[in-house]
Write a protein that holds these residues in place. Structure first.
Motif, PDB file in Angstrom:
ATOM      1  N   GLY A   1      11.802 107.510 -87.894  1.00  0.00           N
ATOM      2  CA  GLY A   1      10.233 107.438 -88.454  1.00  0.00           C
ATOM      3  C   GLY A   1      10.595 108.303 -89.654  1.00  0.00           C
TER       4      GLY A   1
ATOM      5  N   GLU B   1       5.575 109.035 -86.498  1.00  0.00           N
ATOM      6  CA  GLU B   1       4.881 108.540 -87.527  1.00  0.00           C
ATOM      7  C   GLU B   1       6.051 107.588 -88.248  1.00  0.00           C
ATOM      8  OE1 GLU B   1       2.063 110.895 -89.894  1.00  0.00           O
ATOM      9  OE2 GLU B   1       2.027 112.230 -87.693  1.00  0.00           O
TER      10      GLU B   1
ATOM     11  N   ARG C   1       6.635 101.880 -91.119  1.00  0.00           N
ATOM     12  CA  ARG C   1       6.632 101.648 -89.546  1.00  0.00           C
ATOM     13  C   ARG C   1       7.656 102.533 -88.667  1.00  0.00           C
ATOM     14  NH1 ARG C   1       4.330  97.059 -88.335  1.00  0.00           N
ATOM     15  NH2 ARG C   1       5.835  96.443 -86.682  1.00  0.00           N
ATOM     16  N   VAL C   2       7.380 102.916 -87.558  1.00  0.00           N
ATOM     17  CA  VAL C   2       8.280 103.592 -86.731  1.00  0.00           C
ATOM     18  C   VAL C   2       9.030 102.154 -85.948  1.00  0.00           C
ATOM     19  CG1 VAL C   2       8.431 104.571 -84.241  1.00  0.00           C
ATOM     20  CG2 VAL C   2       6.632 105.241 -85.884  1.00  0.00           C
TER      21      VAL C   2
ATOM     22  N   THR D   1      10.574 116.560 -90.230  1.00  0.00           N
ATOM     23  CA  THR D   1      10.341 115.583 -90.908  1.00  0.00           C
ATOM     24  C   THR D   1      11.555 115.061 -91.953  1.00  0.00           C
ATOM     25  OG1 THR D   1       9.761 117.238 -92.790  1.00  0.00           O
ATOM     26  CG2 THR D   1       7.994 116.455 -91.396  1.00  0.00           C
TER      27      THR D   1
ATOM     28  N   ARG E   1       8.066 111.300 -89.498  1.00  0.00           N
ATOM     29  CA  ARG E   1       7.484 112.560 -89.068  1.00  0.00           C
ATOM     30  C   ARG E   1       7.529 112.661 -87.658  1.00  0.00           C
ATOM     31  NH1 ARG E   1       3.899 116.732 -91.010  1.00  0.00           N
ATOM     32  NH2 ARG E   1       2.366 117.317 -89.441  1.00  0.00           N
TER      33      ARG E   1
ATOM     34  N   ARG F   1       4.359 112.683 -81.022  1.00  0.00           N
ATOM     35  CA  ARG F   1       4.099 111.196 -81.864  1.00  0.00           C
ATOM     36  C   ARG F   1       5.079 111.198 -82.841  1.00  0.00           C
ATOM     37  NH1 ARG F   1      -1.205 109.267 -83.690  1.00  0.00           N
ATOM     38  NH2 ARG F   1      -0.889 108.773 -86.093  1.00  0.00           N
TER      39      ARG F   1
END
Length: 158
Positions: A125, A140, A146-147, A111, A127, A138
């Motif tokens: 991102g 986030e 936004r990614v 994170t 996370r 994945r």
């Protein structure tokens, strides 16, 4: 070796690093010894904490942070990395502010300001959840929700 350091060594051996990384490096890394270094080490109540330039290396995989704390609960081990976190495999580098790796589900969650690089490709991102066994990931959205990323197609046509 004193008893606390023996317990600490056993704890490290049970920790996450053996399976971190992609499937191509996991078998080699899982059999490799675990090396660790830091400026200071604390062992309190079943938790081993590496403080200051903390680093775990197994095979070709490296986990580095300002602080690494590892502990085991009912057969499930957990490693928490805080401050300038880097997880590096031969193919990828993941950078973030904090990471938690849990052996029970083979998942690392990074994170903060997350940056994932693979070759020239970059994704950012807030996370990243990555399963080291299945290699599923994945990412986030970041500060703007936004990614974002840059992908360079293979110039050889493959």
């Amino acid at each position: 070796m004193t008893r606390p350091f023996t317990a600490a060594a056993i704890l490290l051996a049970v920790m996450a690093l053996p399976t971190l990384g992609d499937a191509q490096t996991a078998p080699v890394s899982a059999d490799a010894p675990i090396a660790y270094s830091s400026d200071d080490v604390e062992y309190v109540g079943g938790t081993l904490t590496l403080i200051g330039r903390a680093e775990l290396i197994q095979g070709q995989n490296r986990l580095r942070a300002d602080r690494l704390a590892g502990f085991s609960q009912t057969g499930d081990s957990r490693m928490e990395a805080t401050g300038n976190v880097y997880f590096v495999t031969p193919d990828q580098t993941i950078r973030g502010d904090r990471a938690i790796y849990t052996t029970g589900n083979d998942t690392i969650v990074v994170t903060g300001d997350v940056i994932l690089t693979q070759g020239q490709n970059v994704a950012t991102g807030s996370r990243l959840t990555y399963n080291t066994r299945t290699e599923s990931a994945r990412l986030e959205g970041g500060s703007n929700g936004r990614v974002q990323g840059v992908f360079y197609p293979d110039s050889t046509g493959n």
